[in-house]
Scaffold this active site. Structure first.
Site, PDB file in Angstrom:
ATOM      1  N   ASP A  93       0.845  -1.191   0.190  1.00 25.36           N
ATOM      2  CA  ASP A  93      -0.031  -0.015  -0.073  1.00 25.36           C
ATOM      3  C   ASP A  93       0.877   1.241   0.090  1.00 25.36           C
ATOM      4  O   ASP A  93       1.990   1.065   0.217  1.00 25.36           O
ATOM      5  CB  ASP A  93      -1.014   0.061   1.124  1.00 25.36           C
ATOM      6  CG  ASP A  93      -0.254   0.041   2.473  1.00 25.36           C
ATOM      7  OD1 ASP A  93       0.958   0.305   2.569  1.00 25.36           O
ATOM      8  OD2 ASP A  93      -0.903  -0.431   3.532  1.00 25.36           O
ATOM      9  N   ASP A 268      -7.861  -7.531   0.634  1.00 28.28           N
ATOM     10  CA  ASP A 268      -6.930  -7.661   1.731  1.00 28.28           C
ATOM     11  C   ASP A 268      -7.634  -7.333   2.974  1.00 28.28           C
ATOM     12  O   ASP A 268      -8.381  -6.506   3.078  1.00 28.28           O
ATOM     13  CB  ASP A 268      -5.671  -6.830   1.506  1.00 28.28           C
ATOM     14  CG  ASP A 268      -5.865  -5.277   1.981  1.00 28.28           C
ATOM     15  OD1 ASP A 268      -5.769  -4.984   2.924  1.00 28.28           O
ATOM     16  OD2 ASP A 268      -6.406  -4.401   1.204  1.00 28.28           O
TER      17      ASP A 268
END
Length: 377
Positions: A93, A268
């Site tokens: 991320d 996720d």
């Protein structure tokens, strides 16, 4: 401007899709759930268990890794895969969400976000360019643009401000990614909170910029599930059908099934391992609390039909004992059981989409959860 496409759409069933995403470190079958290895480790699990459970790809956290042990150090040690021993695909991320959620002392400007490290209080600046630099140093197969995520509920003005800032940061992120080797990918992130018009603008502008794939961010941040699903329904159709769609930070097994039904390809969430550390197991019967005294004298396993050995062979009584005693083994076993169940669920959805039976799969899965756990002996 379009970028090379590494995603192959294999089958659809309604809005549900199954496909193949090719990365420098391997192939990812979609729909895919990415277990979260925040600081370069899967809490309570060895990488071989993650792989054996069926995971093709995992997630690493830019914020935590840039602060400790440091992106430059990881690069010197061969990159995140070599450093950790996970030899498969990895997505990182951008670090933006953690900055917003973990740091009380932060300042957002057009240039960057500055914050105090939660480790030592040091002042750190994270710009779109630095975020991409860190992710490239880590060697992630898939990097994410820098964005600003606001928690819901939020005012429309704040939602629009963050959405438009994220679009400007998306352009800067893409420019910073231009030197990445072939095969590596950058995903844009659709923002816009719970305002459909903002989601439409964000999606349209991101598609105009052009990314390898597209994420839907800013959900599962406090809003009801119905709102999350409504925003997916607003956003997914506005994204290119031939590119992967990633719903960030989601979620429960029910969330996954509902989102796949609406055209999402990747997910996720920390929930499988976090809940496992707190004595909770995910199964085809729903979520089971192993701290509950009803399991203390039960010799039966969690699920005698499970493909995962720990769910099939270890008694509920022993799992209950480990959890109540605070034994690390209890958290480890339940974490692997949960990750394996999530991967089994994803495989079931992939198979059902391929066979054209996804709606039936949904109904059967929901019926199992609704029926609940096996009765007391």
């Amino acid at each position: 401007m379009s970028l090379p496409n590494h995603f192959e759409l294999l089958a659809t069933n309604g809005q549900a899709r199954t496909g193949r995403l090719t990365t420098p470190h391997g192939v990812v079958q979609t729909p895919a759930f990415m277990p979260v290895g925040t600081a370069g480790a899967m809490k309570g699990m060895h990488w071989r268990e993650v792989r054996d459970a069926g995971a093709d790809i995992v997630l690493g956290n830019t914020y935590h890794l840039m602060l400790r042990p440091g992106a430059e150090r990881i690069a010197d040690l061969g990159g995140l895969q070599a450093f950790t021993g996970w030899n498969g695909p990895m997505l990182t991320d951008s670090g933006g969400f953690q900055v917003m959620s973990l740091s009380d002392l932060r300042k957002v400007s057009e240039k960057a976000v500055t914050f105090r490290s939660h480790i030592d209080g040091a002042k750190v600046e994270l710009s779109p360019e630095r975020s991409i630099e860190v992710q490239r140093l880590l060697g992630a197969d898939i990097a994410m643009q820098m964005d600003e995520c606001v928690r819901l509920p939020a005012g429309r003005d704040d939602i629009e401000r963050a959405m438009r800032l994220s679009l400007r940061w998306a352009e800067r992120s893409k420019r910073a990614f231009e030197t990445a080797p072939d095969g590596y990918m950058l995903f844009g992130i659709v923002q816009g909170g719970d305002v459909p018009a903002m989601r439409h603008i964000s999606a349209r502008e991101l598609v105009g910029i052009g990314f390898h794939g597209y994420a839907i961010g800013g959900l599962a941040v406090g809003e009801p599930q119905a709102v999350m699903l409504a925003m997916i329904e607003e956003t997914a159709p506005a994204l290119p059908a031939d590119r992967p769609r990633y719903l960030m930070g989601v979620g429960t097994p029910e969330d996954l099934v509902e989102a796949v039904a609406r055209g999402i390809d990747m997910f996720d969430c920390v929930m499988p391992t976090r809940n496992g550390r707190h004595g909770m197991a995910f199964t085809r019967f729903g979520q089971i609390n192993l701290r509950n005294a009803r399991h203390a004298d039960d010799p039966r396993p969690l699920d005698e039909e499970s493909e995962w050995p720990s769910a099939r062979n270890i008694s509920r009584a022993y799992l209950h004992h480990l959890v109540r005693s605070g034994e690390t083994l209890g958290a480890m076993l339940l974490s692997e059981i949960n990750v394996a169940y999530y991967q089994h669920l994803m495989q079931g959805m992939r198979d059902a989409i391929t066979a054209g039976t996804f709606e039936s799969f949904q109904e059967q899965t929901r019926a199992g959860w609704a029926k609940g756990d096996i009765p007391l002996r």
